[in-house]
Write a protein that holds these residues in place. Structure first.
Motif, PDB file in Angstrom:
ATOM      1  N   VAL A  52      43.296  13.892   9.623  1.00 39.79           N
ATOM      2  CA  VAL A  52      43.669  14.842  10.687  1.00 39.79           C
ATOM      3  C   VAL A  52      42.922  14.499  11.982  1.00 39.79           C
ATOM      4  O   VAL A  52      41.742  14.152  11.965  1.00 39.79           O
ATOM      5  CB  VAL A  52      43.366  16.288  10.234  1.00 39.79           C
ATOM      6  N   CYS A  53      43.619  14.620  13.070  1.00 37.60           N
ATOM      7  CA  CYS A  53      43.073  14.340  14.402  1.00 37.60           C
ATOM      8  C   CYS A  53      41.818  15.185  14.636  1.00 37.60           C
ATOM      9  O   CYS A  53      41.840  16.403  14.463  1.00 37.60           O
ATOM     10  CB  CYS A  53      44.136  14.660  15.451  1.00 37.60           C
ATOM     11  N   VAL A  54      40.735  14.542  15.042  1.00 37.25           N
ATOM     12  CA  VAL A  54      39.475  15.262  15.243  1.00 37.25           C
ATOM     13  C   VAL A  54      39.478  16.078  16.530  1.00 37.25           C
ATOM     14  O   VAL A  54      38.646  16.967  16.701  1.00 37.25           O
ATOM     15  CB  VAL A  54      38.256  14.298  15.248  1.00 37.25           C
ATOM     16  N   LEU A  55      40.412  15.789  17.427  1.00 31.43           N
ATOM     17  CA  LEU A  55      40.442  16.504  18.702  1.00 31.43           C
ATOM     18  C   LEU A  55      41.194  17.828  18.612  1.00 31.43           C
ATOM     19  O   LEU A  55      40.738  18.844  19.104  1.00 31.43           O
ATOM     20  CB  LEU A  55      41.056  15.621  19.791  1.00 31.43           C
ATOM     21  N   CYS A  56      42.370  17.817  17.994  1.00 39.93           N
ATOM     22  CA  CYS A  56      43.169  19.042  17.925  1.00 39.93           C
ATOM     23  C   CYS A  56      43.188  19.657  16.526  1.00 39.93           C
ATOM     24  O   CYS A  56      43.532  20.827  16.371  1.00 39.93           O
ATOM     25  CB  CYS A  56      44.595  18.770  18.395  1.00 39.93           C
ATOM     26  N   LYS A  57      42.884  18.876  15.528  1.00 38.13           N
ATOM     27  CA  LYS A  57      42.879  19.311  14.116  1.00 38.13           C
ATOM     28  C   LYS A  57      44.220  19.913  13.685  1.00 38.13           C
ATOM     29  O   LYS A  57      44.273  20.846  12.888  1.00 38.13           O
ATOM     30  CB  LYS A  57      41.738  20.289  13.855  1.00 38.13           C
ATOM     31  N   ASN A  64      50.939   7.307  18.270  1.00 43.10           N
ATOM     32  CA  ASN A  64      51.736   8.161  19.142  1.00 43.10           C
ATOM     33  C   ASN A  64      51.138   9.559  19.269  1.00 43.10           C
ATOM     34  O   ASN A  64      51.191  10.156  20.343  1.00 43.10           O
ATOM     35  CB  ASN A  64      53.185   8.228  18.661  1.00 43.10           C
ATOM     36  N   HIS A  65      50.562  10.066  18.183  1.00 44.02           N
ATOM     37  CA  HIS A  65      49.916  11.381  18.288  1.00 44.02           C
ATOM     38  C   HIS A  65      48.754  11.313  19.265  1.00 44.02           C
ATOM     39  O   HIS A  65      48.625  12.151  20.151  1.00 44.02           O
ATOM     40  CB  HIS A  65      49.420  11.868  16.920  1.00 44.02           C
ATOM     41  N   MET A  66      47.925  10.284  19.095  1.00 44.54           N
ATOM     42  CA  MET A  66      46.721  10.159  19.908  1.00 44.54           C
ATOM     43  C   MET A  66      47.044  10.065  21.403  1.00 44.54           C
ATOM     44  O   MET A  66      46.386  10.680  22.230  1.00 44.54           O
ATOM     45  CB  MET A  66      45.973   8.905  19.466  1.00 44.54           C
ATOM     46  N   SER A  69      51.257  13.123  21.704  1.00 39.64           N
ATOM     47  CA  SER A  69      51.608  14.450  21.199  1.00 39.64           C
ATOM     48  C   SER A  69      50.397  15.320  20.858  1.00 39.64           C
ATOM     49  O   SER A  69      50.567  16.486  20.519  1.00 39.64           O
ATOM     50  CB  SER A  69      52.535  14.340  19.989  1.00 39.64           C
ATOM     51  N   CYS A  70      49.209  14.792  20.962  1.00 40.71           N
ATOM     52  CA  CYS A  70      48.007  15.589  20.709  1.00 40.71           C
ATOM     53  C   CYS A  70      47.835  16.578  21.870  1.00 40.71           C
ATOM     54  O   CYS A  70      47.864  16.185  23.044  1.00 40.71           O
ATOM     55  CB  CYS A  70      46.788  14.673  20.606  1.00 40.71           C
ATOM     56  N   ALA A  71      47.649  17.848  21.529  1.00 37.83           N
ATOM     57  CA  ALA A  71      47.507  18.875  22.563  1.00 37.83           C
ATOM     58  C   ALA A  71      46.310  18.591  23.471  1.00 37.83           C
ATOM     59  O   ALA A  71      46.385  18.766  24.691  1.00 37.83           O
ATOM     60  CB  ALA A  71      47.369  20.235  21.905  1.00 37.83           C
TER      61      ALA A  71
END
Ligand SMILES: [Zn+2]
Length: 98
Positions: A52-57, A64-66, A69-71
């Motif tokens: 799971v992304c450590v920035l938005c969790k 592509n998320h990084m 699409s990451c908030a």
């Protein structure tokens, strides 16, 4: 066979040019080839990690998320690029790295 022929990417001249900063060129090159050490790739090497992304969790960390699409990174990206590109700013960045 030691020597392997590589296909010259059509975007290579946009990344590697005379006055390019090597560390940025390398990072973009790595991203374009989908070789960044994102959690979705690291999961293949070590199934015990938390992907799971450590920035938005909120989602699995992918390229592509990084970038798109990451908030959290979207807010940073928007503020940075709106200031730099003004009216030419677009949020359709996924096209750039696909
Ligand atoms: Zn995120």
């Amino acid at each position: 066979m030691i020597h392997k022929e590589y296909i010259l990417q059509d975007w290579s001249k946009c990344v590697l040019f005379k006055h390019a900063t090597p560390k940025y060129s390398f990072h973009i090159w790595t991203a374009m080839l989908d070789r960044l050490s994102t959690c979705d790739r690291m999961l293949k090497w070590n199934p015990a990690i938390d992907p799971v992304c450590v920035l938005c969790k909120e989602e699995v960390e992918t390229k592509n998320h990084m970038f798109f699409s990451c908030a959290y990174t979207s807010q940073v990206w928007q503020k940075l690029m709106r200031g730099l590109l003004c009216v030419r700013y677009t949020e359709v960045g996924e096209i750039l790295l696909s």
